[in-house]
Design a protein around this motif. Structure first.
Motif, PDB file in Angstrom:
ATOM      1  N   ALA A   1       0.839  -1.201   0.000  1.00  0.00           N
ATOM      2  CA  ALA A   1       0.000   0.000   0.000  1.00  0.00           C
ATOM      3  C   ALA A   1       0.876   1.255   0.000  1.00  0.00           C
ATOM      4  N   THR A   2       1.954   1.231   0.764  1.00  0.00           N
ATOM      5  CA  THR A   2       2.890   2.355   0.794  1.00  0.00           C
ATOM      6  C   THR A   2       3.531   2.558  -0.574  1.00  0.00           C
ATOM      7  N   ALA A   3       3.933   1.471  -1.208  1.00  0.00           N
ATOM      8  CA  ALA A   3       4.556   1.572  -2.538  1.00  0.00           C
ATOM      9  C   ALA A   3       3.584   2.149  -3.560  1.00  0.00           C
ATOM     10  N   LEU A   4       2.335   1.686  -3.535  1.00  0.00           N
ATOM     11  CA  LEU A   4       1.339   2.217  -4.472  1.00  0.00           C
ATOM     12  C   LEU A   4       1.087   3.706  -4.223  1.00  0.00           C
ATOM     13  N   SER A   5       1.066   4.112  -2.967  1.00  0.00           N
ATOM     14  CA  SER A   5       0.869   5.527  -2.648  1.00  0.00           C
ATOM     15  C   SER A   5       2.037   6.380  -3.124  1.00  0.00           C
ATOM     16  N   ARG A   6       3.226   5.830  -3.091  1.00  0.00           N
ATOM     17  CA  ARG A   6       4.398   6.564  -3.591  1.00  0.00           C
ATOM     18  C   ARG A   6       4.380   6.667  -5.114  1.00  0.00           C
ATOM     19  N   LEU A   7       3.888   5.616  -5.773  1.00  0.00           N
ATOM     20  CA  LEU A   7       3.830   5.618  -7.239  1.00  0.00           C
ATOM     21  C   LEU A   7       2.731   6.539  -7.772  1.00  0.00           C
ATOM     22  N   ALA A   8       1.647   6.669  -7.027  1.00  0.00           N
ATOM     23  CA  ALA A   8       0.514   7.498  -7.457  1.00  0.00           C
ATOM     24  C   ALA A   8       0.003   8.315  -6.270  1.00  0.00           C
ATOM     25  N   PRO A   9       0.739   9.350  -5.878  1.00  0.00           N
ATOM     26  CA  PRO A   9       0.335  10.154  -4.722  1.00  0.00           C
ATOM     27  C   PRO A   9      -0.854  11.057  -5.032  1.00  0.00           C
ATOM     28  N   GLU A  10      -1.606  11.382  -4.001  1.00  0.00           N
ATOM     29  CA  GLU A  10      -2.773  12.250  -4.167  1.00  0.00           C
ATOM     30  C   GLU A  10      -2.381  13.684  -4.513  1.00  0.00           C
ATOM     31  N   ASN A  11      -1.220  14.120  -4.085  1.00  0.00           N
ATOM     32  CA  ASN A  11      -0.824  15.517  -4.268  1.00  0.00           C
ATOM     33  C   ASN A  11       0.013  15.741  -5.533  1.00  0.00           C
ATOM     34  N   ALA A  12      -0.245  14.989  -6.580  1.00  0.00           N
ATOM     35  CA  ALA A  12       0.560  15.088  -7.802  1.00  0.00           C
ATOM     36  C   ALA A  12      -0.030  16.049  -8.831  1.00  0.00           C
ATOM     37  N   ALA A  13      -0.946  16.892  -8.439  1.00  0.00           N
ATOM     38  CA  ALA A  13      -1.571  17.873  -9.347  1.00  0.00           C
ATOM     39  C   ALA A  13      -2.205  17.204 -10.557  1.00  0.00           C
ATOM     40  N   TRP A  14      -3.024  16.181 -10.296  1.00  0.00           N
ATOM     41  CA  TRP A  14      -3.716  15.464 -11.364  1.00  0.00           C
ATOM     42  C   TRP A  14      -4.740  16.380 -12.023  1.00  0.00           C
ATOM     43  N   THR A  15      -4.967  16.207 -13.312  1.00  0.00           N
ATOM     44  CA  THR A  15      -5.971  16.980 -14.033  1.00  0.00           C
ATOM     45  C   THR A  15      -7.372  16.487 -13.688  1.00  0.00           C
ATOM     46  N   HIS A  16      -7.550  15.178 -13.637  1.00  0.00           N
ATOM     47  CA  HIS A  16      -8.851  14.591 -13.306  1.00  0.00           C
ATOM     48  C   HIS A  16      -9.007  14.596 -11.782  1.00  0.00           C
ATOM     49  N   ASP A  17      -9.847  15.487 -11.287  1.00  0.00           N
ATOM     50  CA  ASP A  17     -10.061  15.573  -9.839  1.00  0.00           C
ATOM     51  C   ASP A  17     -11.527  15.788  -9.471  1.00  0.00           C
ATOM     52  N   THR A  18     -12.421  15.530 -10.415  1.00  0.00           N
ATOM     53  CA  THR A  18     -13.853  15.757 -10.222  1.00  0.00           C
ATOM     54  C   THR A  18     -14.399  14.990  -9.019  1.00  0.00           C
ATOM     55  N   GLU A  19     -13.931  13.762  -8.803  1.00  0.00           N
ATOM     56  CA  GLU A  19     -14.452  12.925  -7.720  1.00  0.00           C
ATOM     57  C   GLU A  19     -13.581  12.966  -6.468  1.00  0.00           C
ATOM     58  N   GLY A  20     -12.674  13.909  -6.402  1.00  0.00           N
ATOM     59  CA  GLY A  20     -11.832  14.057  -5.224  1.00  0.00           C
ATOM     60  C   GLY A  20     -10.381  13.735  -5.510  1.00  0.00           C
ATOM     61  N   PRO A  21      -9.503  14.113  -4.579  1.00  0.00           N
ATOM     62  CA  PRO A  21      -8.065  13.949  -4.800  1.00  0.00           C
ATOM     63  C   PRO A  21      -7.583  12.499  -4.798  1.00  0.00           C
ATOM     64  N   ASP A  22      -8.394  11.558  -4.297  1.00  0.00           N
ATOM     65  CA  ASP A  22      -7.972  10.146  -4.279  1.00  0.00           C
ATOM     66  C   ASP A  22      -8.424   9.385  -5.520  1.00  0.00           C
ATOM     67  N   ASP A  23      -9.213  10.027  -6.400  1.00  0.00           N
ATOM     68  CA  ASP A  23      -9.778   9.301  -7.544  1.00  0.00           C
ATOM     69  C   ASP A  23      -8.739   9.003  -8.631  1.00  0.00           C
ATOM     70  N   MET A  24      -8.036  10.015  -9.119  1.00  0.00           N
ATOM     71  CA  MET A  24      -7.066   9.762 -10.189  1.00  0.00           C
ATOM     72  C   MET A  24      -5.943   8.839  -9.720  1.00  0.00           C
ATOM     73  N   PRO A  25      -5.397   9.014  -8.517  1.00  0.00           N
ATOM     74  CA  PRO A  25      -4.397   8.047  -8.053  1.00  0.00           C
ATOM     75  C   PRO A  25      -4.963   6.623  -8.006  1.00  0.00           C
ATOM     76  N   ALA A  26      -6.256   6.488  -7.685  1.00  0.00           N
ATOM     77  CA  ALA A  26      -6.889   5.164  -7.656  1.00  0.00           C
ATOM     78  C   ALA A  26      -6.901   4.538  -9.053  1.00  0.00           C
ATOM     79  N   HIS A  27      -7.166   5.351 -10.070  1.00  0.00           N
ATOM     80  CA  HIS A  27      -7.141   4.836 -11.449  1.00  0.00           C
ATOM     81  C   HIS A  27      -5.740   4.366 -11.835  1.00  0.00           C
ATOM     82  N   VAL A  28      -4.725   5.121 -11.457  1.00  0.00           N
ATOM     83  CA  VAL A  28      -3.341   4.741 -11.759  1.00  0.00           C
ATOM     84  C   VAL A  28      -2.984   3.436 -11.049  1.00  0.00           C
ATOM     85  N   LYS A  29      -3.359   3.316  -9.791  1.00  0.00           N
ATOM     86  CA  LYS A  29      -3.068   2.103  -9.020  1.00  0.00           C
ATOM     87  C   LYS A  29      -3.767   0.889  -9.630  1.00  0.00           C
TER      88      LYS A  29
END
Length: 157
Positions: free
Chosen positions: A81-109
């Motif tokens: 879980a830590t590794a996935l969070s490092r690979l796709a952090p919430e604070n990476a200034a994602w363009t897709h953020d309509t559903e919240g800051p955890d959504d785009m990182p979830a898609h990447v994971k």
């Protein structure tokens, strides 16, 4: 060139694939984390009287995924879980953020881990290794209702 390693293979076995059995597994997650689905998958194999074939698991979502990982030491799941969070952090200034800051990182994971698994079934049992388990990974912070399609193709008893 000889490596000195020994490789053996059992004799092939052949079965007529005469059965296709499917079921929909509904999983209520509690937010980020791993949910062990191994006993549910084994129960399905038992219920359909599977003998030899393959079990496919497919998650019908883009912000949760499936994996096979170690089931002996819980710290493995924490580190994954830590590794996935490092690979796709919430604070990476994602363009897709309509559903919240955890959504785009979830898609990447999900893209990194996958939406389907296929596991051989031999003699009515999942052919998992000693320390392997099947997990649903919830990549979102809040609880979700997730659907996993289970499908066995093969012969039954």
């Amino acid at each position: 060139m000889t490596s000195g390693k020994s490789v053996t293979r059992s004799a092939p076995s052949t079965v007529q694939a005469t059965t296709i059995s499917s079921s929909l597994l509904t999983v209520q997650t509690s937010g980020h984390g791993f949910t062990d689905l191994t006993s549910e998958a084994a129960g399905f194999i038992n219920e359909v009287h599977a003998r030899d074939g393959a079990l496919t698991l497919f998650i019908r979502h883009t912000s949760a995924s499936l994996t096979i990982q170690e089931n002996a030491d819980p710290s493995v799941l924490v580190d994954l879980a830590t590794a996935l969070s490092r690979l796709a952090p919430e604070n990476a200034a994602w363009t897709h953020d309509t559903e919240g800051p955890d959504d785009m990182p979830a898609h990447v994971k999900t893209m990194l881990t996958g939406t389907s698994l296929q596991i051989p079934v031999l003699n009515g049992r999942l052919a998992l290794g000693t320390w392997q388990a099947i997990y649903l990974i919830e990549h979102r912070k809040r609880p979700h209702r997730r659907e996993v399609v289970l499908q066995f193709v093969g012969s039954n008893q």
